[in-house]
Scaffold this motif. Sequence first.
Motif, short mmCIF file in Angstrom:
data_model
loop_
_atom_site.label_atom_id
_atom_site.label_comp_id
_atom_site.label_asym_id
_atom_site.label_seq_id
_atom_site.Cartn_x
_atom_site.Cartn_y
_atom_site.Cartn_z
N ARG A 269 5.96 22.34 -3.83
CA ARG A 269 7.47 22.35 -3.50
C ARG A 269 7.79 24.07 -3.47
NH1 ARG A 269 11.15 18.31 -3.14
NH2 ARG A 269 9.76 17.84 -3.41
N PRO B 203 9.96 12.67 -5.08
CA PRO B 203 9.06 13.77 -4.91
C PRO B 203 8.21 14.15 -3.94
CG PRO B 203 8.27 12.40 -6.95
CD PRO B 203 9.69 11.57 -6.27
N LYS C 278 1.63 14.94 -3.56
CA LYS C 278 1.07 15.57 -4.30
C LYS C 278 -0.49 16.18 -4.08
CE LYS C 278 4.50 15.80 -7.70
NZ LYS C 278 5.69 17.18 -7.82
N TRP D 141 7.41 13.63 -17.13
CA TRP D 141 7.12 14.53 -14.98
C TRP D 141 8.22 13.81 -14.46
CZ3 TRP D 141 5.40 11.01 -11.53
CH2 TRP D 141 6.03 11.33 -10.11
N GLU E 11 11.15 15.68 -12.50
CA GLU E 11 11.52 15.38 -10.60
C GLU E 11 13.05 15.16 -11.18
OE1 GLU E 11 9.45 16.36 -8.11
OE2 GLU E 11 7.41 16.10 -9.05
N ARG F 210 15.00 17.87 -10.81
CA ARG F 210 14.85 18.99 -9.43
C ARG F 210 15.98 18.47 -8.43
NH1 ARG F 210 13.48 16.94 -5.88
NH2 ARG F 210 11.94 16.08 -6.28
N ALA G 138 8.84 6.65 -8.09
CA ALA G 138 8.73 8.45 -8.34
C ALA G 138 7.52 8.69 -8.34
CB ALA G 138 9.31 8.73 -8.89
N ALA H 169 4.65 10.31 -5.31
CA ALA H 169 3.94 11.74 -4.69
C ALA H 169 2.36 11.55 -4.90
CB ALA H 169 4.04 12.15 -6.87
N VAL I 91 5.74 20.08 -10.37
CA VAL I 91 7.16 20.10 -10.03
C VAL I 91 7.89 21.80 -9.77
CG1 VAL I 91 9.32 19.40 -10.76
CG2 VAL I 91 7.49 18.35 -11.70
N SER J 122 10.51 24.07 -15.14
CA SER J 122 9.65 22.57 -15.87
C SER J 122 8.52 22.85 -15.45
CB SER J 122 10.06 21.61 -14.66
OG SER J 122 11.26 21.47 -13.97
#
Length: 623
Positions: free
Chosen positions: A209, A276, A279, A344, A348, A351, A451, A455, A526, A530
Amino acid sequence: MTADPFTILRVEDMLLLPVSVINLERDGSRLVRENADEPAVLLFGLPPQHVGESDVRDAFPPTVPAVSAGTSRLALLLPDGEDGIDLASEALLAWELLQNTSVPVSIPPDDGEISVFSGLPRTAIEFPAPLLLGTEGGQRMVLRARPGVQGRARTAVARGVEFPSPPPTTRGSCPFRAVGRTAGRPGGSWSSRRRSRPPTIPRIRSRGRRAASCTWTRWMWNHRTTTARTLARTGLTVGHMTGRTARTARTTARMTVPTAGRTVPTTEEAAMGLFPEIKDDLLERDAGLDKAFHAAKETPSGQALGSEPVVVVALNQQEPHFFTGQLELEVHYSASLLKATAMWAAHELLRAANELVDSFDARPPPADVITMLRDTFNPLIDAQRVAQLRGVDMGNTLLPRWDDVFDVRADSFVEFTPAFSDKLSDAIANGSNTSAGTVIHGLGFGYLTKAAASAGFFDDSATGSPETADGMWLCGDFANGFTPRRIPCVNDTGPVAQATSARQMARLFTFLGGRSLAGAQNTPLVDGDSDEAMLALLRQAVLNRHSMLDQDTTVNFDMVFSKVGQGPLNTGAVVCSEAAIIDERSTGRRFVAVFQNRVGTTSAQLKPVSQLVDTTLVNFLFP
């Protein structure tokens, strides 16, 4: 006759793509080849994804000169032997079953074209200059034309803008580096080279990100996107060109600086920021580490282990990170280890909230922020449930409790309330189930589960086969009042509400561990702040003696960060799990170690696991 262009609308997430075809005609509910001996091509259009704007050095002007990207095109081939494809969004969007096209590096494009070769359109991504992906002579990206010149301006803002030539080198956080000019093409061009990849379809890995920027004289290209989930299944990741899930992208650069008024983000823009982005998979199986692990398995301690999933990751200064292990795809009940997932997800959500606030041209007043978050995000969380929660009456367990989680600052950005921060710290550093329940109540099962799925830590379609499901599931509150929602697992006789595979938990800790290396420029989990906050909580857990692998005092590694899990199965047996970041003492090399399903809680019962990890490190570092 070749079928007319059409549009795909996927109602589930409002994905809207124009589609045209070559050598395909409509036959009822299918598109079929017209000429069996010619390529059949589906062309998918993607809207502009990037904005380049002037690098402002002095006083900020009312208008910033800028240039927008044009549309991008994905040219996907129907595989040889396939006579057609169903005229349905599910089939047309199953891109893993189609073949990507890339440009030939050694031949010029057709006259008057930039991305058509021998009459066949190829995948062409705007960067905002035309960026064509080529595979000949190694993996490289070929930029075939300079933006904004020779009549190729993309939008009104680009007209009359004079762009500089590319620099001889771009470094820093830019995801690629220039390696030389290519002669013989009008306007010049330059190519960029990444780490070598398998010689199939080129990959451009995202940098998570973080916003990357490369300054060209007085110009800066800002981009903030990550790997497109659907494209990743084809082997082509275009993280810096297309938004996540190949949907409409949001741009971080603004075309002008308004002097009055307030632009409100669209629902689609808000939805893209809520969950999110997928990843990157930073783990790469390594033959040397595999050999070290299997040799450790032959020792008495290794032979004492059987059904325990184990993953060991050797962290590198640059991604990817090497890993080895056993049974790493199996989903096991892991109790409090899943509190790391809540930690986590909380960051998120923080954010996402602040990105929404920042997406307004003029930030909303502090008094309106919580209401704005609730009104904007709640319908999206409700509408985008994972499969396990769809059609289920979740009562008050689905949605976040915004007032309990966030305080609003004077600048309209949000931060965790002191009470929520204390509960989060207590849940991670002290292992408190009551505090973990409060944290989970604040986040809601809807956001927690979606989430993880968004992700890439959970696949809601794979839970029926827990031996290979490779997912992370937290939909229980540690007996604090919420009705849990459960999935099957390998190590218990019934479904459970706190479960994960060793691999997915290792992925989560690898993001944090990679960022903890001094001088490393690895992808954040993140964002920088974070990640530092999460590492501080995991460090405090170690200082509070909430760790397991270091109970064996004979090992040659130090525990740095840890989260443990310990809980009963339906059979009555108590199983232990841990995800840890450790340092090998003699070399200082940092590793991630994850284990699950170890029956027993004493040091003697845990020792075979710590010895297996320790011996693997020794075998790997001192072969």
